[in-house]
Design a protein around this motif. Structure first.
Motif, PDB file in Angstrom:
ATOM      1  N   ASN A 189      44.936  30.109  47.450  1.00 42.46           N
ATOM      2  CA  ASN A 189      44.742  29.464  48.742  1.00 42.46           C
ATOM      3  C   ASN A 189      44.792  30.418  49.923  1.00 42.46           C
ATOM      4  N   THR A 190      45.154  31.662  49.688  1.00 45.97           N
ATOM      5  CA  THR A 190      45.272  32.593  50.792  1.00 45.97           C
ATOM      6  C   THR A 190      44.993  34.003  50.297  1.00 45.97           C
ATOM      7  N   ALA A 191      44.847  34.913  51.244  1.00 46.86           N
ATOM      8  CA  ALA A 191      44.662  36.331  50.916  1.00 46.86           C
ATOM      9  C   ALA A 191      45.675  37.147  51.721  1.00 46.86           C
ATOM     10  N   PRO A 192      46.121  38.251  51.139  1.00 44.74           N
ATOM     11  CA  PRO A 192      45.766  38.723  49.805  1.00 44.74           C
ATOM     12  C   PRO A 192      46.432  37.891  48.725  1.00 44.74           C
ATOM     13  N   ALA A 193      45.905  38.002  47.540  1.00 45.34           N
ATOM     14  CA  ALA A 193      46.508  37.375  46.363  1.00 45.34           C
ATOM     15  C   ALA A 193      46.278  38.295  45.169  1.00 45.34           C
ATOM     16  N   VAL A 194      47.206  38.249  44.228  1.00 45.07           N
ATOM     17  CA  VAL A 194      47.090  39.037  43.006  1.00 45.07           C
ATOM     18  C   VAL A 194      47.250  38.074  41.836  1.00 45.07           C
ATOM     19  N   VAL A 195      46.214  38.031  40.979  1.00 40.11           N
ATOM     20  CA  VAL A 195      46.186  37.095  39.867  1.00 40.11           C
ATOM     21  C   VAL A 195      46.251  37.901  38.570  1.00 40.11           C
ATOM     22  N   PHE A 196      47.206  37.537  37.719  1.00 40.77           N
ATOM     23  CA  PHE A 196      47.465  38.293  36.495  1.00 40.77           C
ATOM     24  C   PHE A 196      46.969  37.513  35.279  1.00 40.77           C
ATOM     25  N   PHE A 197      46.264  38.223  34.388  1.00 40.15           N
ATOM     26  CA  PHE A 197      45.758  37.643  33.149  1.00 40.15           C
ATOM     27  C   PHE A 197      46.272  38.463  31.972  1.00 40.15           C
ATOM     28  N   ALA A 198      46.782  37.792  30.940  1.00 46.11           N
ATOM     29  CA  ALA A 198      47.256  38.453  29.728  1.00 46.11           C
ATOM     30  C   ALA A 198      46.681  37.734  28.520  1.00 46.11           C
ATOM     31  N   ASP A 199      46.081  38.487  27.607  1.00 44.98           N
ATOM     32  CA  ASP A 199      45.438  37.919  26.410  1.00 44.98           C
ATOM     33  C   ASP A 199      44.426  36.838  26.779  1.00 44.98           C
ATOM     34  N   GLY A 200      43.763  37.045  27.910  1.00 42.77           N
ATOM     35  CA  GLY A 200      42.728  36.111  28.342  1.00 42.77           C
ATOM     36  C   GLY A 200      43.226  34.892  29.083  1.00 42.77           C
ATOM     37  N   ASP A 201      44.548  34.755  29.235  1.00 48.35           N
ATOM     38  CA  ASP A 201      45.105  33.585  29.908  1.00 48.35           C
ATOM     39  C   ASP A 201      45.603  33.947  31.312  1.00 48.35           C
ATOM     40  N   HIS A 202      45.416  33.028  32.228  1.00 47.06           N
ATOM     41  CA  HIS A 202      45.957  33.172  33.582  1.00 47.06           C
ATOM     42  C   HIS A 202      47.455  32.859  33.521  1.00 47.06           C
ATOM     43  N   VAL A 203      48.284  33.867  33.810  1.00 51.10           N
ATOM     44  CA  VAL A 203      49.726  33.688  33.613  1.00 51.10           C
ATOM     45  C   VAL A 203      50.540  33.765  34.899  1.00 51.10           C
ATOM     46  N   ARG A 206      50.394  35.677  42.611  1.00 53.03           N
ATOM     47  CA  ARG A 206      51.246  35.973  43.758  1.00 53.03           C
ATOM     48  C   ARG A 206      50.369  36.022  45.004  1.00 53.03           C
ATOM     49  N   GLU A 207      50.683  35.181  45.978  1.00 59.31           N
ATOM     50  CA  GLU A 207      49.915  35.127  47.219  1.00 59.31           C
ATOM     51  C   GLU A 207      50.691  35.813  48.337  1.00 59.31           C
ATOM     52  N   GLY A 208      49.938  36.406  49.277  1.00 59.20           N
ATOM     53  CA  GLY A 208      50.558  37.129  50.373  1.00 59.20           C
ATOM     54  C   GLY A 208      50.835  38.574  49.998  1.00 59.20           C
ATOM     55  N   TYR A 209      51.377  39.320  50.936  1.00 56.12           N
ATOM     56  CA  TYR A 209      51.668  40.729  50.675  1.00 56.12           C
ATOM     57  C   TYR A 209      52.685  40.864  49.557  1.00 56.12           C
TER      58      TYR A 209
END
Length: 223
Positions: A189-203, A206-209
């Motif tokens: 919903n906001t930037a910056p954001a960091v999206v982590f994927f492990a073994d193909g799954d969204h796990v 983290r949004e914001g700095y």
């Protein structure tokens, strides 16, 4: 009557002045330095009242306020166009005539800004991120935005963040404004954001700095 400036000459001045950059494929983008200047004027006039807006246009074109008001209404002059005009005028070493500056501002408004995605990560969009994740089941996808102070802080820390990522983990980046599909699918919903994927799954998201130490802790937990 003042002769209309040649578009080729106008583009050359914008390129030589560091306002516009031509890519290897011939495409044009504005420069980050110019966008920073335009952002300052945009913030200044985005919520300015009518009188302040009219006075600024009058000053830029050396018009009486009542004449400027009529021109604004007749030609649909916007605050975004004013910000582009003032940025061009202040950014170039030698100021062109108001008429030429107006043409330059119009062209600048038609040129896309540079991608906010740092060059150090793979640039993705809604058409390419799924293939990227198929090829890299362990991945970190960053989401960025123009004129975003937390994004600038995160970008400054990017070398430290990348050092914390294991070699087997791929890192990509998206312009959040043009990647609504990714944001909707992964509830960003906001930037910056960091999206982590492990073994193909969204796990994890983290949004914001995110500080380098906090980022490293999530990386260690996820991977």
């Amino acid at each position: 009557m003042t002769d209309e400036p040649e578009i080729g000459d106008v583009l050359a001045r914008l390129t030589d002045g560091g306002v516009v950059r031509e890519g290897d494929d011939g495409s044009l983008t504005t420069t980050e330095a110019f966008e920073a200047t335009r952002a300052e004027y945009s913030r200044q006039y985005r919520t300015a009242d009518r009188e302040t807006f009219v006075d600024a246009v009058a000053g830029a074109f050396e018009l009486a306020p009542e004449t400027a008001a009529r021109e604004i209404d007749a030609n649909g002059v916007t605050r975004a166009q004013l910000a582009a005009y003032l940025a061009v005028e202040s950014f170039l070493d030698t100021s062109p005539t108001p008429e030429t500056t107006a043409v330059m501002a119009h062209l600048v408004c038609e040129v896309s800004p540079p991608s906010p995605v740092p060059r150090a990560v793979a640039s993705l969009d809604d058409d390419s991120y799924e293939a990227f994740l198929d090829d890299h089941p362990d991945a970190v996808v960053t989401v960025w935005k123009h004129d975003c102070d937390p994004c600038k802080r995160l970008k400054a820390d990017l070398p430290a963040l990348l050092d914390a990522v294991p070699e087997r983990v791929a890192v990509g980046g998206l312009d959040g404004a043009s990647a609504s599909g990714f944001r909707l699918r992964h509830a960003v919903n906001t930037a910056p954001a960091v999206v982590f994927f492990a073994d193909g799954d969204h796990v994890e998201t983290r949004e914001g700095y995110l500080s380098p130490s906090a980022f490293a802790a999530v990386v260690e937990d996820v991977f």
